[in-house]
Design a protein around this motif. Structure first.
Motif, PDB file in Angstrom:
ATOM      1  N   ARG A   1      65.347  50.826  49.976  1.00 60.04           N
ATOM      2  CA  ARG A   1      65.781  51.820  48.986  1.00 60.04           C
ATOM      3  C   ARG A   1      67.273  52.114  49.101  1.00 60.04           C
ATOM      4  NH1 ARG A   1      60.598  54.881  50.144  1.00 60.04           N
ATOM      5  NH2 ARG A   1      59.194  54.323  48.441  1.00 60.04           N
ATOM      6  N   LEU A   2      67.848  51.884  50.275  1.00 59.89           N
ATOM      7  CA  LEU A   2      69.276  52.114  50.459  1.00 59.89           C
ATOM      8  C   LEU A   2      70.121  50.977  49.889  1.00 59.89           C
ATOM      9  CD1 LEU A   2      69.325  53.510  54.125  1.00 59.89           C
ATOM     10  CD2 LEU A   2      69.690  54.798  51.999  1.00 59.89           C
ATOM     11  N   ALA A   3      69.472  49.843  49.587  1.00 58.04           N
ATOM     12  CA  ALA A   3      70.221  48.677  49.103  1.00 58.04           C
ATOM     13  C   ALA A   3      70.852  48.925  47.735  1.00 58.04           C
ATOM     14  CB  ALA A   3      69.300  47.460  49.042  1.00 58.04           C
ATOM     15  N   GLY A   4      70.203  49.755  46.940  1.00 55.14           N
ATOM     16  CA  GLY A   4      70.718  50.035  45.607  1.00 55.14           C
ATOM     17  C   GLY A   4      70.026  51.258  45.044  1.00 55.14           C
ATOM     18  N   PHE A   5      70.104  51.413  43.751  1.00 50.53           N
ATOM     19  CA  PHE A   5      69.432  52.532  43.102  1.00 50.53           C
ATOM     20  C   PHE A   5      69.085  52.094  41.701  1.00 50.53           C
ATOM     21  CE2 PHE A   5      69.117  56.580  40.846  1.00 50.53           C
ATOM     22  CZ  PHE A   5      68.303  57.291  41.720  1.00 50.53           C
ATOM     23  N   ALA A   6      67.860  52.323  41.274  1.00 47.66           N
ATOM     24  CA  ALA A   6      67.413  51.868  39.961  1.00 47.66           C
ATOM     25  C   ALA A   6      67.092  53.046  39.061  1.00 47.66           C
ATOM     26  CB  ALA A   6      66.183  50.969  40.106  1.00 47.66           C
ATOM     27  N   GLU A   7      67.474  52.921  37.792  1.00 50.83           N
ATOM     28  CA  GLU A   7      67.153  53.940  36.798  1.00 50.83           C
ATOM     29  C   GLU A   7      66.594  53.275  35.551  1.00 50.83           C
ATOM     30  OE1 GLU A   7      69.907  57.199  36.017  1.00 50.83           O
ATOM     31  OE2 GLU A   7      71.174  56.450  37.642  1.00 50.83           O
ATOM     32  N   ALA A   8      65.750  54.019  34.841  1.00 51.96           N
ATOM     33  CA  ALA A   8      65.149  53.514  33.612  1.00 51.96           C
ATOM     34  C   ALA A   8      65.922  54.009  32.391  1.00 51.96           C
ATOM     35  CB  ALA A   8      63.692  53.961  33.516  1.00 51.96           C
ATOM     36  N   VAL A   9      65.973  53.163  31.368  1.00 53.94           N
ATOM     37  CA  VAL A   9      66.622  53.491  30.098  1.00 53.94           C
ATOM     38  C   VAL A   9      65.630  53.162  28.993  1.00 53.94           C
ATOM     39  CG1 VAL A   9      68.557  52.964  28.558  1.00 53.94           C
ATOM     40  CG2 VAL A   9      68.899  52.961  31.049  1.00 53.94           C
ATOM     41  N   ASP A  10      65.357  54.117  28.119  1.00 50.19           N
ATOM     42  CA  ASP A  10      64.352  53.865  27.089  1.00 50.19           C
ATOM     43  C   ASP A  10      64.987  53.283  25.824  1.00 50.19           C
ATOM     44  OD1 ASP A  10      65.371  55.998  25.487  1.00 50.19           O
ATOM     45  OD2 ASP A  10      63.993  57.435  26.397  1.00 50.19           O
ATOM     46  N   ASP A  11      64.139  52.895  24.880  1.00 53.56           N
ATOM     47  CA  ASP A  11      64.620  52.218  23.675  1.00 53.56           C
ATOM     48  C   ASP A  11      65.550  53.096  22.837  1.00 53.56           C
ATOM     49  OD1 ASP A  11      63.349  49.879  24.260  1.00 53.56           O
ATOM     50  OD2 ASP A  11      61.808  50.035  22.710  1.00 53.56           O
ATOM     51  N   THR A  12      65.287  54.394  22.797  1.00 60.66           N
ATOM     52  CA  THR A  12      66.163  55.297  22.039  1.00 60.66           C
ATOM     53  C   THR A  12      67.571  55.277  22.603  1.00 60.66           C
ATOM     54  OG1 THR A  12      64.296  56.743  21.502  1.00 60.66           O
ATOM     55  CG2 THR A  12      66.509  57.680  21.292  1.00 60.66           C
ATOM     56  N   GLU A  13      67.678  55.273  23.923  1.00 64.65           N
ATOM     57  CA  GLU A  13      68.989  55.232  24.572  1.00 64.65           C
ATOM     58  C   GLU A  13      69.666  53.881  24.370  1.00 64.65           C
ATOM     59  OE1 GLU A  13      68.480  58.186  28.368  1.00 64.65           O
ATOM     60  OE2 GLU A  13      67.204  56.396  28.327  1.00 64.65           O
ATOM     61  N   ILE A  14      68.889  52.794  24.437  1.00 60.67           N
ATOM     62  CA  ILE A  14      69.449  51.462  24.187  1.00 60.67           C
ATOM     63  C   ILE A  14      70.043  51.394  22.782  1.00 60.67           C
ATOM     64  CG2 ILE A  14      68.847  49.029  23.826  1.00 60.67           C
ATOM     65  CD1 ILE A  14      66.765  49.349  26.075  1.00 60.67           C
ATOM     66  N   ALA A  15      69.278  51.861  21.802  1.00 62.71           N
ATOM     67  CA  ALA A  15      69.743  51.836  20.418  1.00 62.71           C
ATOM     68  C   ALA A  15      70.995  52.687  20.239  1.00 62.71           C
ATOM     69  CB  ALA A  15      68.627  52.326  19.492  1.00 62.71           C
ATOM     70  N   ASP A  16      71.039  53.841  20.894  1.00 61.06           N
ATOM     71  CA  ASP A  16      72.195  54.727  20.789  1.00 61.06           C
ATOM     72  C   ASP A  16      73.449  54.055  21.340  1.00 61.06           C
ATOM     73  OD1 ASP A  16      73.595  57.423  20.595  1.00 61.06           O
ATOM     74  OD2 ASP A  16      73.696  57.062  22.761  1.00 61.06           O
ATOM     75  N   VAL A  17      73.337  53.414  22.488  1.00 60.51           N
ATOM     76  CA  VAL A  17      74.496  52.743  23.097  1.00 60.51           C
ATOM     77  C   VAL A  17      75.015  51.642  22.183  1.00 60.51           C
ATOM     78  CG1 VAL A  17      75.203  51.210  24.979  1.00 60.51           C
ATOM     79  CG2 VAL A  17      73.937  53.296  25.490  1.00 60.51           C
TER      80      VAL A  17
END
Length: 452
Positions: free
Chosen positions: A324-340
């Motif tokens: 878990r210290l190797a990195g950090f993962a976060e989720a991004v949903d489709d609404t956020e993908i479309a917004d970006v």
């Protein structure tokens, strides 16, 4: 150097054996018994990707039959740029989509093909390269292996779960490349491929190897663009490069973690995932729990059981907290993908996968992180025109190499999402069903398909 299975119940293998096999006999993934640690000074005066790659990968090939050809392999494989371009005052973009199929998978696939074409096959039988793809891997492998004598490529992809242009690419090669559209998810394709690769009797009848990110021959070269980018960043700023990497099967991100463990000047690594939360939940403190993948706009990352998790645990010596210290993962949903995609279209066109990384970068900035970050662009937006163009409100220019592929006819054969169905097809390919082959005419816009 020798390589061992992540499950540690198979004999150690040489680099040639590990590349040729793809998967270890016990079903595990090959990892070096010990990662070499390199001094940054080893790369003094070295700047081009082929030259960086040759020096970075030399310890892995030392003493092998491929060692004398390593420089030539790297020059053959890495014949396109992987530039880092500025986005704003604190964000850069590492563009990995300038290869022949417009995705980062070209790097690993071309290196693997260059290696395997040089490996002798004692019995002279054709070797089948089996690949499960969630969109981009299959096309990259097909392009890299197409027309190479003694090698056959079999691609499994989830029917209806890749973009129209991705599907067209997968079936546009013909010859020694076969595309199978599986009635299921990517995880079904991956399971079927692993089952076939782990079937010793099947392999005795039909010699098989893998070209997925489980293949050592794919993972090793993916370290090279992180090495080149980090060295350039170090020379320019005297600081380590921080990375945000879109990931599904964890292979591309693991390559960065391996490069960092080898001594390359890489700082923090953040993993950007879509709505499939297997990795984000694990890094947030939950148990590792594979699950059914859900379909998203970033379809190539629709993975519920990332294969390279075994390699992450191996890198961390089996210790969960260290992993878990190797990195950090976060989720991004489709609404956020479309917004970006829509919000930045005037400045930069993001593919849906790269958009997840940009969203993570924005979250960090909003939380007060003032450090410079490099987001990793894994595919050209033209591969996802039906998603990107409506959001960007403009046409996405198509790279020349991709346009050439879309001008060819394409076809794919149907396949049930069953291990036995693939086994039967591999044993009797000439008798595989062609009654409902998906045939598509050349496309540069909407796909025109008919079932025959």
């Amino acid at each position: 150097m020798l390589f061992e299975s992540t499950r540690q119940t198979s004999p150690a293998a040489t680099v040639e054996e590990a590349i040729a096999a793809g998967l270890a006999p016990d079903g595990g993934l090959y990892v070096p018994q010990e990662l070499p640690v390199l001094d940054i000074g080893r790369f003094d005066g070295v700047q081009t990707l082929p030259d960086v790659a040759t020096r970075l990968l030399a310890p892995f090939f030392d003493g092998s039959t491929l060692a004398p050809a390593l420089g030539a392999i790297c020059s053959e494989a890495f014949d396109f740029p992987v530039p880092v371009v500025p986005f704003d005052d604190s964000t850069d973009v590492l563009e990995l989509f300038h290869g022949p199929t417009a995705a980062f998978k070209d790097v690993g696939a071309r290196f693997l093909a260059a290696c395997m074409s040089r490996l002798p096959r004692a019995d002279g039988r054709e070797l089948t390269v089996l690949v499960a793809t969630s969109g981009d891997t299959g096309a990259a492998v097909a392009a890299a292996f197409h027309g190479r004598p003694g090698l056959r490529v079999v691609i499994l992809y989830p029917d209806g779960r890749v973009s129209a242009r991705q599907a067209h690419q997968l079936g546009c090669f013909g010859g020694n490349v076969h595309a199978l559209r599986v009635a299921g998810r990517f995880d079904d394709c991956q399971r079927m491929a692993k089952a076939a690769l782990g079937d010793s009797w099947l392999n005795s009848q039909v010699p098989l190897t893998s070209a997925n990110s489980i293949s050592l021959g794919r993972l090793l070269p993916q370290m090279t663009y992180y090495a080149q980018a980090s060295l350039a960043h170090w020379r320019a700023t005297g600081t380590r490069i921080n990375l945000v990497i879109p990931t599904g099967n964890l292979g591309n991100a693991l390559a960065a973690l391996w490069a960092r463990a080898m001594g390359l000047p890489i700082g923090d690594v953040r993993l950007a995932c879509n709505a499939n939360r297997t990795l984000p939940d694990f890094f947030a403190g939950g148990a590792y729990r594979p699950r059914e993948a859900v379909a998203t706009l970033a379809n190539a990352m629709d993975v519920g059981a990332p294969s390279n998790f075994e390699r992450l645990m191996s890198l961390s010596h089996g210790r969960v907290e260290e992993a878990r210290l190797a990195g950090f993962a976060e989720a991004v949903d489709d609404t956020e993908i479309a917004d970006v995609i829509g919000r930045h279209a005037a400045r930069y066109l993001f593919c849906p996968h790269t958009a997840t990384a940009m969203k993570i970068r924005e979250r960090m900035a909003q939380a007060g992180d003032r450090r410079r970050w490099t987001i990793v662009a894994t595919a050209h937006p033209a591969k996802f025109d039906t998603v990107v163009e409506p959001l960007a409100a403009r046409v996405v220019p198509v790279p020349d190499a991709l346009a050439a592929m879309l001008e060819r006819p394409s076809h794919a054969e149907p396949m049930a999402a069953e291990d036995a169905a693939l086994r039967e097809w591999l044993l009797q390919p000439s008798m595989a069903s062609t009654a409902s082959v998906l045939r598509t005419r050349p496309i540069l816009g909407k796909m025109d398909s008919t079932a025959n």
